[in-house]
Design a protein around this motif. Sequence first.
Motif, PDB file in Angstrom:
ATOM      1  N   ASN A  64       0.819  -1.208   0.000  1.00  0.00           N
ATOM      2  CA  ASN A  64       0.000   0.000   0.000  1.00  0.00           C
ATOM      3  C   ASN A  64       0.858   1.265   0.000  1.00  0.00           C
ATOM      4  O   ASN A  64       1.935   1.296   0.602  1.00  0.00           O
ATOM      5  CB  ASN A  64      -0.900   0.028   1.239  1.00  0.00           C
ATOM      6  N   ASP A  65       0.366   2.277  -0.650  1.00  0.00           N
ATOM      7  CA  ASP A  65       1.032   3.578  -0.651  1.00  0.00           C
ATOM      8  C   ASP A  65       0.862   4.214   0.725  1.00  0.00           C
ATOM      9  O   ASP A  65      -0.251   4.576   1.117  1.00  0.00           O
ATOM     10  CB  ASP A  65       0.416   4.469  -1.732  1.00  0.00           C
ATOM     11  N   ILE A  66       1.958   4.345   1.477  1.00  0.00           N
ATOM     12  CA  ILE A  66       1.887   4.818   2.865  1.00  0.00           C
ATOM     13  C   ILE A  66       1.431   6.272   2.941  1.00  0.00           C
ATOM     14  O   ILE A  66       0.715   6.663   3.871  1.00  0.00           O
ATOM     15  CB  ILE A  66       3.253   4.649   3.577  1.00  0.00           C
ATOM     16  N   ASN A  67       1.819   7.087   1.959  1.00  0.00           N
ATOM     17  CA  ASN A  67       1.342   8.474   1.944  1.00  0.00           C
ATOM     18  C   ASN A  67      -0.180   8.529   1.925  1.00  0.00           C
ATOM     19  O   ASN A  67      -0.790   9.328   2.636  1.00  0.00           O
ATOM     20  CB  ASN A  67       1.909   9.208   0.719  1.00  0.00           C
ATOM     21  N   GLU A  68      -0.783   7.677   1.119  1.00  0.00           N
ATOM     22  CA  GLU A  68      -2.236   7.637   1.069  1.00  0.00           C
ATOM     23  C   GLU A  68      -2.829   7.125   2.371  1.00  0.00           C
ATOM     24  O   GLU A  68      -3.885   7.580   2.797  1.00  0.00           O
ATOM     25  CB  GLU A  68      -2.708   6.743  -0.089  1.00  0.00           C
ATOM     26  N   ALA A 241       4.225   4.914  13.325  1.00  0.00           N
ATOM     27  CA  ALA A 241       4.938   4.012  12.418  1.00  0.00           C
ATOM     28  C   ALA A 241       4.961   4.572  11.003  1.00  0.00           C
ATOM     29  O   ALA A 241       5.993   4.539  10.320  1.00  0.00           O
ATOM     30  CB  ALA A 241       4.292   2.634  12.437  1.00  0.00           C
ATOM     31  N   PHE A 242       3.827   5.113  10.530  1.00  0.00           N
ATOM     32  CA  PHE A 242       3.777   5.701   9.195  1.00  0.00           C
ATOM     33  C   PHE A 242       4.726   6.894   9.094  1.00  0.00           C
ATOM     34  O   PHE A 242       5.464   7.040   8.124  1.00  0.00           O
ATOM     35  CB  PHE A 242       2.356   6.162   8.859  1.00  0.00           C
ATOM     36  N   SER A 243       4.690   7.749  10.099  1.00  0.00           N
ATOM     37  CA  SER A 243       5.538   8.945  10.092  1.00  0.00           C
ATOM     38  C   SER A 243       7.012   8.560  10.082  1.00  0.00           C
ATOM     39  O   SER A 243       7.820   9.163   9.359  1.00  0.00           O
ATOM     40  CB  SER A 243       5.226   9.815  11.313  1.00  0.00           C
ATOM     41  N   SER A 244       7.367   7.555  10.872  1.00  0.00           N
ATOM     42  CA  SER A 244       8.746   7.083  10.919  1.00  0.00           C
ATOM     43  C   SER A 244       9.163   6.510   9.570  1.00  0.00           C
ATOM     44  O   SER A 244      10.263   6.782   9.069  1.00  0.00           O
ATOM     45  CB  SER A 244       8.900   6.023  12.015  1.00  0.00           C
ATOM     46  N   PHE A 245       8.278   5.730   8.955  1.00  0.00           N
ATOM     47  CA  PHE A 245       8.561   5.125   7.654  1.00  0.00           C
ATOM     48  C   PHE A 245       8.792   6.204   6.598  1.00  0.00           C
ATOM     49  O   PHE A 245       9.762   6.139   5.824  1.00  0.00           O
ATOM     50  CB  PHE A 245       7.387   4.236   7.249  1.00  0.00           C
ATOM     51  N   LEU A 246       7.947   7.211   6.569  1.00  0.00           N
ATOM     52  CA  LEU A 246       8.068   8.270   5.571  1.00  0.00           C
ATOM     53  C   LEU A 246       9.311   9.120   5.788  1.00  0.00           C
ATOM     54  O   LEU A 246       9.969   9.535   4.826  1.00  0.00           O
ATOM     55  CB  LEU A 246       6.813   9.139   5.578  1.00  0.00           C
ATOM     56  N   SER A 247       9.662   9.371   7.040  1.00  0.00           N
ATOM     57  CA  SER A 247      10.854  10.172   7.322  1.00  0.00           C
ATOM     58  C   SER A 247      12.119   9.413   6.922  1.00  0.00           C
ATOM     59  O   SER A 247      13.081  10.011   6.415  1.00  0.00           O
ATOM     60  CB  SER A 247      10.911  10.560   8.803  1.00  0.00           C
ATOM     61  N   ARG A 248      12.120   8.086   7.114  1.00  0.00           N
ATOM     62  CA  ARG A 248      13.271   7.271   6.698  1.00  0.00           C
ATOM     63  C   ARG A 248      13.426   7.300   5.189  1.00  0.00           C
ATOM     64  O   ARG A 248      14.539   7.398   4.670  1.00  0.00           O
ATOM     65  CB  ARG A 248      13.101   5.820   7.164  1.00  0.00           C
ATOM     66  N   ASN A 249      12.293   7.194   4.491  1.00  0.00           N
ATOM     67  CA  ASN A 249      12.347   7.190   3.031  1.00  0.00           C
ATOM     68  C   ASN A 249      12.822   8.506   2.462  1.00  0.00           C
ATOM     69  O   ASN A 249      13.469   8.564   1.415  1.00  0.00           O
ATOM     70  CB  ASN A 249      10.968   6.843   2.454  1.00  0.00           C
ATOM     71  N   LYS A 250      12.513   9.608   3.151  1.00  0.00           N
ATOM     72  CA  LYS A 250      12.985  10.921   2.693  1.00  0.00           C
ATOM     73  C   LYS A 250      14.498  11.007   2.822  1.00  0.00           C
ATOM     74  O   LYS A 250      15.159  11.651   2.034  1.00  0.00           O
ATOM     75  CB  LYS A 250      12.321  12.032   3.497  1.00  0.00           C
TER      76      LYS A 250
END
Length: 250
Positions: A64-68, A241-250
């Motif tokens: 799934n697209d985590i941003n969505e 968890a979502f916020s952590s995942f997105l920050s790592r990807n950035k």
Amino acid sequence: MSEFVTESIESGIQYICLNRVDKKNAITLEMYQALTHALQSAQSNAEIKASMIYGAGPDFSSGNDINEFLHIAQTPDKMEAIMAFLQMLTRYQKPLIAGVEGRAVGVGATMLLHCDMVVASRHAKLQFPFVQLGLVPEAASSYLLPQLVGHQKAFEILILGDFVESEEAKAMGLINHLCEPGEAFKVAQRYVQKIAALPVEAVSLSKDLLKHKAQDNVQMALMREGRIFKDRLKSKEAYQAFSSFLSRNK
């Protein structure tokens, strides 16, 4: 049809391609709707004898697209598009074959549990990282995976969320056949062509016989997971968890 889900029909076979390569074929709500439409149209099209799903590029799907998902958490009713796809997938009556290269993560892995055959590259990896994201298993994986591998192994796979290498996945019955990297589409196509050449009604009836006994349990698991999953999307654990995942990807 979405620009990120393409469909072609050739010699009675429907080919469905997840085509969002720059995002490792992460699935959006629009893509879920396109996938549902593709399966629905094939179901009602007598000329289509079998379907094959695969991913463009080096990966099958990163899930799934985590941003969505961050937005869905604020409006969980949008999950209906996901549930509609899973309902269609679990009730699809025609043979469905998957060709898997690279990573199959989250729903990219759980949808394989509903395919009738899975061909995967030796470099393929499956991952079910729901708990790591503060969520719970979906797509009836909490029922189907223990049926295949037993409770203890299913617990390890679903709770720890580590990658399952292709050789282990084949040994556990999650993959039918392994092939060399870059060959998954061609080998899966060979199998789907063999299936499409068989008597159509006999194949459909045989699939129904194979799945009939478990169908009620699959639907109950799907609904129960969906209710809990929807609640978990609004949880503090999932948001962190979502916020952590997105920050790592950035």
